[in-house]
Design a protein around this motif. Sequence first.
Motif, PDB file in Angstrom:
ATOM      1  N   ASN A 283      -9.560   7.884  -3.353  1.00 53.43           N
ATOM      2  CA  ASN A 283      -8.545   7.875  -2.300  1.00 53.43           C
ATOM      3  C   ASN A 283      -7.978   6.471  -2.108  1.00 53.43           C
ATOM      4  O   ASN A 283      -6.771   6.286  -1.921  1.00 53.43           O
TER       5      ASN A 283
ATOM      6  N   MET B 127      -4.123   5.064  -2.491  1.00 54.98           N
ATOM      7  CA  MET B 127      -3.531   4.253  -1.428  1.00 54.98           C
ATOM      8  C   MET B 127      -3.091   2.879  -1.923  1.00 54.98           C
ATOM      9  O   MET B 127      -2.428   2.143  -1.188  1.00 54.98           O
TER      10      MET B 127
ATOM     11  N   ALA C 114       4.142   6.654  -1.313  1.00 51.37           N
ATOM     12  CA  ALA C 114       3.504   7.956  -1.144  1.00 51.37           C
ATOM     13  C   ALA C 114       4.530   9.047  -0.872  1.00 51.37           C
ATOM     14  O   ALA C 114       4.423  10.162  -1.389  1.00 51.37           O
TER      15      ALA C 114
ATOM     16  N   GLN D 268      -9.447   1.908   5.658  1.00 51.46           N
ATOM     17  CA  GLN D 268      -8.498   3.009   5.442  1.00 51.46           C
ATOM     18  C   GLN D 268      -9.175   4.261   4.895  1.00 51.46           C
ATOM     19  O   GLN D 268      -8.817   5.363   5.283  1.00 51.46           O
ATOM     20  N   SER D 269     -10.121   4.124   4.009  1.00 52.00           N
ATOM     21  CA  SER D 269     -10.845   5.275   3.466  1.00 52.00           C
ATOM     22  C   SER D 269     -12.204   4.805   2.937  1.00 52.00           C
ATOM     23  O   SER D 269     -12.376   3.629   2.613  1.00 52.00           O
TER      24      SER D 269
ATOM     25  N   CYS E  36       0.856  -1.182   0.000  1.00 52.82           N
ATOM     26  CA  CYS E  36       0.000   0.000   0.000  1.00 52.82           C
ATOM     27  C   CYS E  36       0.895   1.236   0.000  1.00 52.82           C
ATOM     28  O   CYS E  36       1.948   1.245   0.640  1.00 52.82           O
ATOM     29  N   SER E  37       0.485   2.246  -0.700  1.00 55.70           N
ATOM     30  CA  SER E  37       1.389   3.370  -0.946  1.00 55.70           C
ATOM     31  C   SER E  37       1.794   4.110   0.320  1.00 55.70           C
ATOM     32  O   SER E  37       2.863   4.716   0.372  1.00 55.70           O
ATOM     33  N   PHE E  38       0.978   4.056   1.371  1.00 51.57           N
ATOM     34  CA  PHE E  38       1.266   4.792   2.604  1.00 51.57           C
ATOM     35  C   PHE E  38       2.076   3.986   3.611  1.00 51.57           C
ATOM     36  O   PHE E  38       2.515   4.523   4.622  1.00 51.57           O
TER      37      PHE E  38
ATOM     38  N   PHE F  64      -4.958  11.744   3.905  1.00 57.33           N
ATOM     39  CA  PHE F  64      -3.948  11.183   3.009  1.00 57.33           C
ATOM     40  C   PHE F  64      -3.724  12.134   1.832  1.00 57.33           C
ATOM     41  O   PHE F  64      -4.537  13.018   1.542  1.00 57.33           O
TER      42      PHE F  64
ATOM     43  N   TYR G 255      -2.955  10.921   8.736  1.00 58.78           N
ATOM     44  CA  TYR G 255      -1.866  10.399   7.907  1.00 58.78           C
ATOM     45  C   TYR G 255      -0.514  10.912   8.399  1.00 58.78           C
ATOM     46  O   TYR G 255      -0.326  12.098   8.655  1.00 58.78           O
TER      47      TYR G 255
ATOM     48  N   ARG H 123      -5.014   0.217  -2.516  1.00 54.86           N
ATOM     49  CA  ARG H 123      -5.658  -0.777  -1.672  1.00 54.86           C
ATOM     50  C   ARG H 123      -6.279  -1.932  -2.461  1.00 54.86           C
ATOM     51  O   ARG H 123      -6.562  -2.985  -1.898  1.00 54.86           O
TER      52      ARG H 123
END
Length: 654
Positions: A429, A433, A502, A423-424, A244-246, A466, A494, A435
């Motif tokens: 979004n 992320m 990210a 997460q969202s 996941c990007s975060f 985010f 975030y 996801r």
Amino acid sequence: MASTTACFGLAASGTLAGTRVPRARSAAKPTTGRAALSVRAHGPGGGQHLTPEDVSKMNTAPTGVAGAVLDAPTGDGSKIEERKHVYVETYGCQMNVNDSEVMLSVLKQGGWDETTDIHDADVILVNTCAIREKAEAKIWQRLAYFKSLRRRKKKGEKPVVGVLGCMAERLKTKLLETDQLADLVAGPDAYRDLPNLINIVNGGNQAMNVQLSVEETYADIIPVRKEGAHAAFVTIMRGCDNACSFCIVPYTRGRERSRDPSSIEYEVRLLSEQGVKEITLLGQNVNSYAYSDENGSGGDATDFLTMLSNGGDDGKVREEEDFSVGGADSVLKTIPVGMSPEVASAGGTPFVGYAEGFSSRYAPKKRREGSVQFAQLLDRVAAIDPEMRVRFTSPHPKDFPDSVLDVIASRPNVCACLHMPAQSGNTDNLERMARGYSRESYLALIDNVKAKIPGCAVTTDIIVGFCGETETEHRDTVSLMETVGYEQAFMFAYSERDGTSAARTMVDDVPEDVKQRRLQEVIDAFRGASAVHQEKEIGKVHLCSVEGTSKKNEEELTGKTDTSKWVVFSNEDVGIYGGDVDETEAAVNGGFGEKKTAPKPGEYVAVKITGCSTGTLFGTCLGRTTLTAFYAMHGGAWVEADGKPLVSAATGSR
């Protein structure tokens, strides 16, 4: 001697290459006399690994004994060697808690006993979390305190200070050389090497092993747990491939690899024999568990980790090595030596796919085809002891196909409380992320869970603010909280982590004050829905595990429901629970007819809920019972307020 540092890189084989090079110093600045840094990188994770053949030849239990005290090792068989003391602080997730138990097992074999008095410690170890900036800030403060303790002691009495876990892997050089707050640094896959690293420090050098392993699962080490504990963590897999990007986890924990199911079954049976009544199966992506002789180690991590480190995670699906083993007939031929026949027959299944509408950034079928997957493992673990509750965390929503949900619905001792990190609540979004699902597919999964497992509690993780999140996207997250009505939620603003996708490719452009305002709005939405759930509990009768004495009142006990809610009730003598049967009758609950006694930690009781607060239920204990007896009477883990049993697939369980 000039101070040294180390340069690290992933070698072609996937192992860590280490070279020592002189560090240039300014002529105007005197040297500090810091010890040389010794880099240990011999074998994935350091230390020795047992093959399935080695495990099958073992005549004794693996290293460490859960819930027991090991005898001190002796030198010549007559004189007991001097034992030393280690103090451990653990931060972060349940995986870190279990990792600390693993390292204590390793250290106990090496001559160190745990102490709860930091002033008595020869070694101070901090098992760290790197998931958010706040967690790291707390650890920096503790390290500064440990440094002050060292200053107060004579040279030969100064404790060794070590930083372990995710933060150690992420900030290795800063910890050892820049801030000089640690003597040793060990990553999550290097705990076998701790005795050697400590000895290196005692010899006058710094020590580091942050190698990410493609095979380490600590399958042959039984964690050292507190004596008499009635709940335990059991790690079944390590690492994460979701990227996941975060998230920093793939960089600090490495590639997914699953533990041999025979070793998992062994540990669970051992815990059952010791009276443990609840286990939690652990993994960074626990329900992606997939073990076969060929892919249990996770394969070659080089391409995956190098791709992430070089910023090559463009979100495209990655084709992986062909791990398939040729169908069901050939699967049985490749089951590792030592795997139980039951698991062998239950495993080796085709990959059934993800939950509908979900995808991943790699091609899973080639790795999971023909392996023992999570549904099969969960079913086998639950069958070991019908009186032992089974939970698992932390899962990914994509890995909840119907096969997993069917096991949860059919096994009374698999708890009906599922963590579903959203997460969202906004599709755009979620795409940023990485996801692998939309808002619509997530809500469809929630509907499927509630249809297959009536009354199932759902919990979640939420990140607000985010990169690029708009007010409209934020409102979608607020509405998700209201729509789903989570029983529990972990909500955070975030926090950018260096090295993640990210951090490299996006801008953290939501102001901090906006993040905090959005976070409060999400919290308020959660609390509103949660209050409704709490009110609906009043009048129900729950099967609760007794956890212990209440921290606020010694005359009260705390218990936990199947849905993971905390209940407070009076610590009074009670008899055997008989459902609708008069407790004065001697024939209640199978004819036990015992005298009244106070419930003990680890026992099950029936509790009628009489009140609630935001996060706690209050009730009256109706009597002691067992998990199987309560299910036999009511067909579920609770009875509705109107007295009607819960309609559940568990009534026809095996």
